[in-house]
Scaffold this motif. Structure first.
Motif, PDB file in Angstrom:
ATOM      1  N   GLY A  66       0.953  -1.169   0.160  1.00  0.00           N
ATOM      2  CA  GLY A  66      -0.016  -0.058  -0.112  1.00  0.00           C
ATOM      3  C   GLY A  66       0.889   1.023   0.023  1.00  0.00           C
ATOM      4  N   ASP A  67       1.767   1.284   0.668  1.00  0.00           N
ATOM      5  CA  ASP A  67       2.821   2.344   0.737  1.00  0.00           C
ATOM      6  C   ASP A  67       3.214   2.467  -0.723  1.00  0.00           C
ATOM      7  N   VAL A  69       2.151   1.902  -3.767  1.00  0.00           N
ATOM      8  CA  VAL A  69       1.081   2.498  -4.397  1.00  0.00           C
ATOM      9  C   VAL A  69       0.750   3.983  -4.074  1.00  0.00           C
ATOM     10  N   GLN A  70       0.700   4.132  -2.652  1.00  0.00           N
ATOM     11  CA  GLN A  70       0.575   5.677  -2.365  1.00  0.00           C
ATOM     12  C   GLN A  70       1.570   6.465  -2.943  1.00  0.00           C
ATOM     13  N   LYS A  71       2.881   6.026  -3.045  1.00  0.00           N
ATOM     14  CA  LYS A  71       3.815   6.886  -3.602  1.00  0.00           C
ATOM     15  C   LYS A  71       3.468   7.086  -4.958  1.00  0.00           C
ATOM     16  N   GLU A  73       0.903   7.115  -6.508  1.00  0.00           N
ATOM     17  CA  GLU A  73      -0.299   8.108  -6.717  1.00  0.00           C
ATOM     18  C   GLU A  73       0.257   9.244  -6.415  1.00  0.00           C
ATOM     19  N   ILE A  80      -2.698   2.483 -11.513  1.00  0.00           N
ATOM     20  CA  ILE A  80      -1.552   1.650 -10.806  1.00  0.00           C
ATOM     21  C   ILE A  80      -1.707   0.318 -11.176  1.00  0.00           C
ATOM     22  N   ARG A  95      -6.189  -1.664  -2.856  1.00  0.00           N
ATOM     23  CA  ARG A  95      -6.950  -0.901  -3.808  1.00  0.00           C
ATOM     24  C   ARG A  95      -7.771   0.165  -3.034  1.00  0.00           C
ATOM     25  N   GLN A  97      -6.989   1.793  -0.489  1.00  0.00           N
ATOM     26  CA  GLN A  97      -5.957   2.818  -0.048  1.00  0.00           C
ATOM     27  C   GLN A  97      -5.452   3.835  -1.068  1.00  0.00           C
ATOM     28  N   THR A  98      -6.053   3.705  -2.151  1.00  0.00           N
ATOM     29  CA  THR A  98      -5.739   4.803  -3.165  1.00  0.00           C
ATOM     30  C   THR A  98      -7.101   5.181  -3.724  1.00  0.00           C
ATOM     31  N   LYS A  99      -6.922   6.575  -4.524  1.00  0.00           N
ATOM     32  CA  LYS A  99      -8.078   7.075  -5.034  1.00  0.00           C
ATOM     33  C   LYS A  99      -7.947   7.028  -6.485  1.00  0.00           C
ATOM     34  N   MET A 102      -6.775   1.089  -9.928  1.00  0.00           N
ATOM     35  CA  MET A 102      -5.862  -0.009 -10.043  1.00  0.00           C
ATOM     36  C   MET A 102      -6.192  -1.300 -10.928  1.00  0.00           C
TER      37      MET A 102
END
Length: 233
Positions: A66-67, A69-71, A73, A80, A95, A97-99, A102
């Motif tokens: 998740g970290d 992916v967030q980076k 974003e 992603i 999925r 955790q991101t806007k 994916m």
């Protein structure tokens, strides 16, 4: 143009494959070698992923992937992908955790199998992919059969993926052993197709090696990436 974000390093060999294949397919789509897609790659450590799954620390795995992916974003990725099958064991949780969208390699492969009218599908991959339900679920939930090798063969395949393919080693003897396992699945389970459920498996198995359709999850995933890019065109 939408910018792709790739969580890579899971392993490095398949990440290397994603990059030029995505570029080549993009250029083919536009019929020009003078264009390039824009993308970001965040390469993380596949051995951390394996350790989290082996030790049943899925919350740690969700946080780790998740970290990553967030980076992606945060630096501007419009969508992603995770360039590996095994890490999809926590795909749904990540999925959330991101806007940004994916694209799931599992969902994409199920859709391809459905398009081709496949009913009884074999699955090869790491032992985590073969023994857990995350890849099997969409198939079983929708009336398809999905078959994995024996436990002993699963361990053998996993060992060869980790020790050889993940390190760029393609051993002809290993290929023959894989083909023998697949032939057993064909003869005993009557599979009509085979999922290459590890993004390194296309290094050693290709169309024509066996008399069933091969579902190359890497290529299927990249085709979905291209669809996402051109949604904005």
């Amino acid at each position: 143009m939408k910018k792709a974000g790739i969580v890579g390093g899971l392993g490095p060999e398949s990440t290397v494959d994603y990059y030029p294949t995505f570029i080549a397919k993009y250029q083919d789509k536009l019929n020009s070698k003078q264009v390039l897609p824009e993308l970001f790659i965040n390469s993380i450590n596949m051995y951390n992923v394996f350790a989290c799954i082996s030790e049943n620390r899925l919350n740690d795995l969700i946080e780790y992937v998740g970290d990553a992916v967030q980076k992606l974003e945060a630096i501007g990725a419009d969508f992603i992908v995770i360039s590996a099958n095994t890490s999809h064991i926590v795909f749904e949780e990540v999925r959330q955790q991101t806007k940004v969208p994916m694209i799931s390699i599992v969902e994409a492969t199920y859709e391809k199998a459905t398009e081709q009218g496949l009913k009884k599908v074999g699955l090869l991959g790491t032992k985590f992919t073969m023994e857990h339900d995350f890849f099997k679920k969409p198939f079983l939930d929708n009336g398809k059969e999905i078959v994995v090798p024996s436990e002993q063969d699963q361990l053998f395949i996993h060992e060869k993926i980790v020790e050889e393919l993940e390190n760029g080693i393609v051993n002809p003897e290993t290929k023959q052993s894989f083909l023998a396992i697949i032939r057993t699945m064909m003869e005993e389970e009557h599979i009509d197709s085979l999922i290459l459920g590890c993004t390194e498996l296309p290094m050693i198995l290709e169309e024509g090696d066996v008399d069933v359709a091969l579902l190359n999850t890497t290529e299927i995933h990249i085709d979905k990436m291209l669809q996402q890019v051109f949604l904005s065109e």
